[in-house]
Scaffold this active site. Structure first.
Site, short mmCIF file in Angstrom:
data_model
loop_
_atom_site.label_atom_id
_atom_site.label_comp_id
_atom_site.label_asym_id
_atom_site.label_seq_id
_atom_site.Cartn_x
_atom_site.Cartn_y
_atom_site.Cartn_z
N THR A 137 -14.99 -4.32 3.91
CA THR A 137 -14.15 -3.32 4.22
C THR A 137 -14.73 -1.74 4.15
O THR A 137 -16.14 -1.77 3.73
CB THR A 137 -13.13 -3.20 2.92
N ARG A 138 -14.26 -0.74 4.69
CA ARG A 138 -14.83 0.55 4.69
C ARG A 138 -15.42 1.03 3.32
O ARG A 138 -16.09 1.70 3.01
CB ARG A 138 -14.03 1.44 5.49
N TYR A 139 -14.50 0.72 2.16
CA TYR A 139 -14.86 0.78 0.84
C TYR A 139 -16.19 0.32 0.40
O TYR A 139 -16.91 0.94 -0.24
CB TYR A 139 -13.59 0.63 0.03
N ASP A 178 -8.56 1.63 -6.87
CA ASP A 178 -8.90 2.77 -7.41
C ASP A 178 -9.53 2.58 -8.90
O ASP A 178 -8.89 2.16 -9.80
CB ASP A 178 -7.75 3.72 -7.70
N ASP A 195 4.95 1.34 -3.96
CA ASP A 195 4.18 0.86 -5.27
C ASP A 195 4.29 -0.77 -5.45
O ASP A 195 5.62 -1.31 -5.26
CB ASP A 195 4.82 1.43 -6.59
N GLU A 228 0.86 -1.51 0.10
CA GLU A 228 0.12 -0.18 -0.01
C GLU A 228 0.75 1.40 0.00
O GLU A 228 1.62 1.42 1.16
CB GLU A 228 -0.95 0.01 1.47
N ASP A 240 -17.21 -2.41 -7.21
CA ASP A 240 -18.37 -2.00 -7.15
C ASP A 240 -18.62 -1.29 -8.56
O ASP A 240 -19.78 -0.59 -8.69
CB ASP A 240 -18.86 -1.08 -6.08
#
Length: 237
Positions: free
Chosen positions: A216-218, A143, A121, A94, A179
């Protein structure tokens, strides 16, 4: 002063994501100062490993098989998997330092020891991971880069999938959660091209999460905003 042209140099790579967010809390800075170095998977950066020698994963994890989470966000899923599967070693990658600090706090709280962290990376990690060394990989809510002109920045492109395929063992499993419908489309085109088979047999296989899944929070944000998660499972040929 002369330059030694025989010395390998780091490749120049575009990086489009964020590396820093809001100011870290004092406790988060302590996590980074006190814990991060000891959790390194090995010499990944060019200064420490200019010859790009493969990582000695056995020295880090013993005889455990090794999993990889690409972009672990706040780290909740990675720590959950580490606690649920102490028989494996998990490397988390991350570049967003705030997320790294959050993960380190969760590692302390959970007391898991079968983890390693690369705060950078993933392409740098691919440079030094041995061939066929990863038994499972997770790409969870990456992302989306929603603008069409930015689709080449997505992870599900040859620039990333080629090295990922190299480091994954035959039969290794890749899990992708997103999503974004267009990300699903691109994933189902590009991942098989890179050497993976999609394992879905019925709609339930991509509509329902995996048995050991931790939201997850996402994902929770996506559900609040009315977007539908997709859970895609692939196997390395």
């Amino acid at each position: 002063m002369t330059c030694d042209k025989s010395t390998p140099r780091a490749p120049w790579r575009n990086f489009y994501g964020r590396r820093h967010g809001k100011a870290l809390r004092r406790r988060q800075k302590e996590y980074l100062d006190e814990d991060l170095a000891a959790l390194a998977p090995g010499p990944v950066d060019w200064d420490a490993n200019p010859e790009r020698q493969p990582l000695d994963l056995a020295a880090r994890f013993g005889r455990r098989e090794v999993w990889l989470e690409i972009g672990f966000g706040g780290g909740e899923h990675m720590v959950h998997q580490a606690a649920l599967h102490p028989e494996v070693g998990i490397i988390g990658c991350e570049p967003f330092i705030n997320g790294v600090a959050m993960l380190l706090g969760k590692i302390r709280e959970a007391g898991v020891e079968n983890v390693a962290v690369h705060p950078g990376d993933v392409r740098d990690l691919f440079d030094v991971l041995p061939d066929a060394s990863i038994a499972r990989a997770f790409l969870l809510y990456p992302d989306p880069w929603p603008k069409k002109k930015h689709h080449r920045r997505r992870f599900v492109t040859p620039e990333f999938l080629g090295p990922l395929a190299r480091v994954m063992a035959p039969g290794a499993v890749l899990r992708v959660a997103t999503d974004i419908p267009d990300y699903v489309r691109q994933t189902l085109i590009e991942v098989p091209r890179a050497g993976f088979d999609w394992l879905a047999e019925t709609p339930r296989d991509w509509r329902e999460p995996w048995d050991d899944w931790l939201s997850t929070r996402y994902e929770r944000k996506a559900l609040r905003e009315g977007r539908v998660p997709h859970y895609l499972t692939f196997r390395r040929r």
